[in-house]
Design an enzyme around this catalytic site. Sequence first.
Site, short mmCIF file in Angstrom:
data_model
loop_
_atom_site.label_atom_id
_atom_site.label_comp_id
_atom_site.label_asym_id
_atom_site.label_seq_id
_atom_site.Cartn_x
_atom_site.Cartn_y
_atom_site.Cartn_z
N GLY A 1 0.90 -0.56 -0.11
CA GLY A 1 0.12 -0.12 -0.04
C GLY A 1 0.57 1.29 0.10
O GLY A 1 1.76 0.88 1.02
N LYS A 2 0.64 2.13 -0.75
CA LYS A 2 1.53 3.61 -0.46
C LYS A 2 0.53 4.70 0.51
O LYS A 2 -0.01 5.12 -0.16
CB LYS A 2 1.13 4.10 -2.24
CG LYS A 2 2.73 5.31 -2.50
CD LYS A 2 2.14 5.57 -3.77
CE LYS A 2 2.55 6.41 -4.38
NZ LYS A 2 4.24 6.69 -3.82
N ILE A 3 1.13 4.10 1.77
CA ILE A 3 0.65 4.39 3.12
C ILE A 3 1.56 5.98 3.53
O ILE A 3 2.29 5.40 3.32
CB ILE A 3 0.11 3.77 3.24
CG1 ILE A 3 -1.12 2.66 2.88
CG2 ILE A 3 -0.47 3.69 5.21
CD1 ILE A 3 -1.12 0.95 3.69
#
Length: 311
Positions: free
Chosen positions: A158-160
């Site tokens: 995830g590009k969190i």
Amino acid sequence: MARGSKIWLNGKILSAEEAKISLFTHALHYGTGAFEGIRAYSQKKGGGAVFRLREHMARLEDSVKIMGFELAFTVDQLVQAAIETCKANSFNECYIRPLAFIGDGPLGVFPGANPTVEVAIMVWEWGSYLGDKGINEGAKLKISTYLRPHVNSAMTKGKITAGYITGVIAKREAIQQGYDEALMLDPEGYLTEGTGENLFMVKDGVVKTTQLTSILNGITRNTAMQLLRKKGLTVVETRFTRDELYTADEAFLTGTAAEVTPISSVDNRKIGHGDQAGKPGPVSMSLQQDYAKLVRGELPEYPAEWLTPIR
Ligand code: PMP
């Protein structure tokens, strides 16, 4: 860096002054946000187009799902929203930053059962991420003392937003010591990626990129693998170590912002051999040129859906 004065926020185009959020925004306190980095390019045939826009918005949806939340907009709606934002700012070539985040609500770590997920899209003009020198002559990298987290710690697929703290610290450490970028190892000591780029190395005609464990599944990484295979090169996704990288024939980074940036040195060891040591290698440079053509609509053999026109 010229910023677009119009911002898309939850379905509406607003001026940057109007697009304001609360200090009680959960994401500001706990990093409960997911984002994308996308680029639009001026096209050879005129106008602008966004590269692999749908895949980026699908990854945004996945990032939000990994966090355990749900977007109020579909991927198609977000694709349309990105195009509207480019148009509202009259940009044909720009960087596009969608950001989905838990908004104003309960401020404990538990954000409530059904927290509001807000979505904003901002655009700005952004040159080479690692500088023109990086693109043309290669970037100087350092293996960071900070590790990419274990696959069951931070969810790196995830590009969190919260996950970027390691990158921020690693990047500052690298810059303060005179390098351009940091490479992070995983907890077992294998190479993973840069703070905003995926990693490739070339040795004896074989191209290696790090496997999809604690790395972001980069869209440029995927594009690069397709371009390299089309040239007849063998590309493998595998683990490799820092000493393998030191002795590579060539190495390069890929990312939407960094595009294809050659690596000139790692921990002060020049990459490559003889006269070529420390200089961008032939595989890196030809990939960089192909990528530049592809994103500008000059390679018609690739899927037309990869370029969404701004109109
Ligand atoms: N790894 C990290 C940690 C990143 O932030 C990025 C940039 N999004 C990448 C890799 C490259 O991904 P992409 O090619 O999809 O931009």
